[in-house]
Structures are given as C-alpha cells and as structure tokens.
Enzyme design. Structure first.
Site, PDB file in Angstrom:
ATOM      1  N   ASP A  12      41.377  41.840  44.315  1.00  0.00           N
ATOM      2  CA  ASP A  12      41.354  40.752  45.133  1.00  0.00           C
ATOM      3  C   ASP A  12      41.356  40.908  46.486  1.00  0.00           C
ATOM      4  O   ASP A  12      42.103  41.369  46.893  1.00  0.00           O
ATOM      5  CB  ASP A  12      42.755  40.444  44.743  1.00  0.00           C
ATOM      6  N   ASP A 112      35.524  36.013  45.384  1.00  0.00           N
ATOM      7  CA  ASP A 112      35.653  37.316  46.309  1.00  0.00           C
ATOM      8  C   ASP A 112      34.532  38.082  45.802  1.00  0.00           C
ATOM      9  O   ASP A 112      33.756  38.616  47.233  1.00  0.00           O
ATOM     10  CB  ASP A 112      36.562  38.257  45.376  1.00  0.00           C
ATOM     11  N   ASP A 178      48.599  40.511  44.247  1.00  0.00           N
ATOM     12  CA  ASP A 178      47.834  40.185  43.853  1.00  0.00           C
ATOM     13  C   ASP A 178      46.708  40.219  43.201  1.00  0.00           C
ATOM     14  O   ASP A 178      46.701  39.877  41.537  1.00  0.00           O
ATOM     15  CB  ASP A 178      46.634  38.486  44.611  1.00  0.00           C
TER      16      ASP A 178
HETATM   17  P1  AMP Z   1      43.827  34.851  47.744  1.00  0.00           P
HETATM   18  O1  AMP Z   1      43.145  35.436  47.623  1.00  0.00           O
HETATM   19  O2  AMP Z   1      44.378  33.456  47.980  1.00  0.00           O
HETATM   20  O3  AMP Z   1      44.522  35.822  48.726  1.00  0.00           O
HETATM   21  O4  AMP Z   1      43.145  34.893  49.306  1.00  0.00           O
HETATM   22  C1  AMP Z   1      41.908  35.336  49.919  1.00  0.00           C
HETATM   23  C2  AMP Z   1      41.204  35.061  51.522  1.00  0.00           C
HETATM   24  O5  AMP Z   1      41.149  34.328  51.653  1.00  0.00           O
HETATM   25  C3  AMP Z   1      42.529  35.430  52.947  1.00  0.00           C
HETATM   26  O6  AMP Z   1      42.908  36.788  52.454  1.00  0.00           O
HETATM   27  C4  AMP Z   1      42.244  34.538  53.015  1.00  0.00           C
HETATM   28  O7  AMP Z   1      41.223  35.145  54.123  1.00  0.00           O
HETATM   29  C5  AMP Z   1      41.748  32.980  52.909  1.00  0.00           C
HETATM   30  N1  AMP Z   1      42.876  32.249  52.113  1.00  0.00           N
HETATM   31  C6  AMP Z   1      43.877  31.943  51.224  1.00  0.00           C
HETATM   32  N2  AMP Z   1      43.835  31.106  51.548  1.00  0.00           N
HETATM   33  C7  AMP Z   1      44.335  30.468  52.934  1.00  0.00           C
HETATM   34  C8  AMP Z   1      44.389  29.019  53.379  1.00  0.00           C
HETATM   35  N3  AMP Z   1      45.738  28.548  52.911  1.00  0.00           N
HETATM   36  N4  AMP Z   1      44.970  29.304  54.380  1.00  0.00           N
HETATM   37  C9  AMP Z   1      43.326  30.035  55.116  1.00  0.00           C
HETATM   38  N5  AMP Z   1      42.381  31.051  54.515  1.00  0.00           N
HETATM   39  C10 AMP Z   1      42.651  31.598  53.807  1.00  0.00           C
HETATM   40 MG    MG Z   2      44.712  37.442  47.449  1.00  0.00          MG
HETATM   41 MG    MG Z   3      42.115  35.638  46.016  1.00  0.00          MG
END
Ligand code: AMP
Ligand code: MG
Ligand code: MG
Length: 280
Positions: A12, A112, A178
């Site tokens: 992740d 990813d 995560d």
């Molecule tokens: P996640 O694995 O869901 O934590 O998201 C991976 C990446 O997506 C994060 O490190 C951010 O770069 C981007 N991301 C996730 N959620 C958001 C959000 N609400 N607004 C902007 N970028 C996001």
């Molecule tokens: Mg994440």
């Molecule tokens: Mg993610």
C-alpha cells in the site's frame, strides 16, 4: 488448496498529495508490505520504508495531515530506486520473486500498481524501465471482497473492515497501518472461503519508453520503444529497414514469441530481427 497462491504480499503506497489536484509527477513517499500466509492464516513478516521524493521534496501540510508522514521522515529516507531494490531483496529473501514461487501482491484498488508504480518508475532518475513480473500483476482485494460479500455497499478499506465486523487499527492512510488492515481483510476473506486470484495486470503501454537497438544482418538502428509489444517491435523494425520483419530475437539468441520478455528489457538492449524474405 482454494487459492492460486499461498503467500500473498500486501502493498500500500502513500504518495505526495495536495488538497486539490494531483502533484505532477506524483511520487511515492512510503513503501510498506505485509507478508501473509493464506494457508496458515497469519502474518509472516513486514517490510517498511519511507521514500524521499525528488521532484517535490517538500510535503504539503495536507499530505502530512492525511498520512501522518512528516518532512523529517522523508528527508532522511532513501530514494525510490534504492527502496525498490530493498523491497525486491526482501521478496527474494522469502523466495517470492520468481513467477513460480506461488506468490502475488495484493492491493486495495488498482491505483498502486496500475498508476502509482509506473508514474514513479518514469519519474525516477534514471527511469526504471524493467520490473520483475511480481510487480506487474496483482490481486485487488476489493474484487475478492465483492465476490465473498456480493451485497456489500462500500468497498473502501474502512467499509470492508466493517463488513467483516473488524475495527480499523492504527492510522488510516499510513501505508504500514493500511497494509496490516488490508492483511486482516484478506485473512478474513480467506477464512470465509474467498478465492485469491490475479485481478489486474500492468498493460505494456503503461511502461516507460526505452531506447533499443534493432539489428538486421549487419545493419543496426537505434529507436524508441514506446509500447512493449512484439507487434510494435516488428512494426518499428519494418519501418526502419523498409522490409517486412516477422521474427525478433533477444541478445542471447532466443526468439521472442510474446510480449513478456519485452517487459523486462533494459534500456539500450539490442534485438535482432529477421525479414519475411529471409524465411521464404
Ligand atoms: P491510501 O492508500 O488510501 O492511503 O492512499 C494512497 C495515496 O493516495 C495517498 O498517499 C495520497 O497521495 C492519495 N490520497 C488518498 N486519499 C486522498 C485524498 N482524500 N485526497 C488527496 N489524495 C489522497
Ligand atoms: Mg494507504
Ligand atoms: Mg492504498
């Protein structure tokens, strides 16, 4: 066994981000993984590293709020090529790097490995132009969840945890946390009889372009290969030498019969071609 794989590696990425829009290029800042055994139903090991972004070295306040990753975490971190090498070595140490190892990466969504990794490979200095097969196919946990829980409404990580009666542990949007939560979802789905199979593959058009050398008899020509397709190589070579080319051979002499070897071709590699006329 109910699965195509016994051991799966949750991955992740966290990446640079801002309140609106996406940084160009968007760079990976955390590269974590959790290795689980579906058969044994447990976590076997974890890998975790921050990554120092080079195009936008300053994290936005928004990014730190979202991920809990602070400037000092990335300032002292290695750059992406070094972290990818360390991750590869970790997989190798577990005997998971080769296609026959019976292992696969598992992610929450396709972003990813479909988007973030190719963007990062192209943005790295120098660009990363070849990836082992394990990074080019993946299991999207949301698709496994949808099969096990067809009536579920939400497929975000918190919704899937709720759907399995589990609490979110640690900090959402912190990569290693995560990974552990996605690992718990995966183990929960495996216990409910979910079948783990590949759901996505990196298309060759998402790869960074590379310069290659095309060799026909004594003639050699350098050209850019944008799409890692055998048909593209044959088309390029036919155009360069104004002769219909029908076969491609790697530097080691083996014939290339599908796109797979092109996915691991290093920049500057030579490919030998053979024309239709020679075969006639
Ligand atoms: P996640 O694995 O869901 O934590 O998201 C991976 C990446 O997506 C994060 O490190 C951010 O770069 C981007 N991301 C996730 N959620 C958001 C959000 N609400 N607004 C902007 N970028 C996001
Ligand atoms: Mg994440
Ligand atoms: Mg993610």
């Amino acid at each position: 066994m109910n699965h195509d794989f016994d051991r799966v590696v949750v991955l992740d990425f966290e990446a640079t981000c801002q309140r609106s829009g996406v940084p160009q290029p968007q760079e990976i800042i955390e590269f974590p993984s959790v290795l689980i055994s579906l058969e044994e139903g447990r976590v076997l090991d974890e890998f975790s590293s921050f990554v120092r972004p080079i195009h936008h070295p300053e994290l936005s306040e928004f990014c730190t709020e979202l991920t809990s990753i602070v400037q000092a975490d990335v300032d002292g971190a290695p750059t992406f090529p070094e972290v990818l090498a360390a991750h590869r070595a970790w997989l190798e140490g577990h005997g998971l790097l080769h296609p026959e190892a019976g292992a696969a990466l598992i992610t929450c969504g396709d972003w990813d490995l479909q988007t973030a990794l190719p963007v990062q490979c192209a943005a790295s200095g120098p660009p990363i132009t070849a990836l082992p097969p394990i990074y080019r196919r993946w299991i999207n946990i949301k698709k496994i969840f949808a099969k096990v829980k067809p009536r579920a409404k939400g497929f975000g990580m918190p919704s899937m945890l709720r759907g399995l009666g589990m609490e979110l542990r640690g900090r959402h949007h912190r990569g290693i946390d995560d990974c552990h939560n996605i690992a718990r979802i995966a183990l929960g789905l495996a216990a409910l009889g979910g079948r783990f199979e590949i759901t996505g593959r990196l298309s060759s058009s998402h790869y960074p372009e590379i310069e290659i050398e095309v060799v026909w008899g004594e003639a050699r020509q350098r050209t850019l290969l944008r799409k890692r397709h055998l048909a593209t190589v044959l088309g390029l070579a036919s155009g360069l030498f104004k002769t219909k080319m029908v076969k491609v051979f790697a530097a080691d002499g083996g014939e290339i019969v599908d796109d797979e070897p092109l996915m691991e071709l290093a920049a500057g590699s030579a490919l030998r071609v053979v024309s239709q006329r020679e075969l006639a």
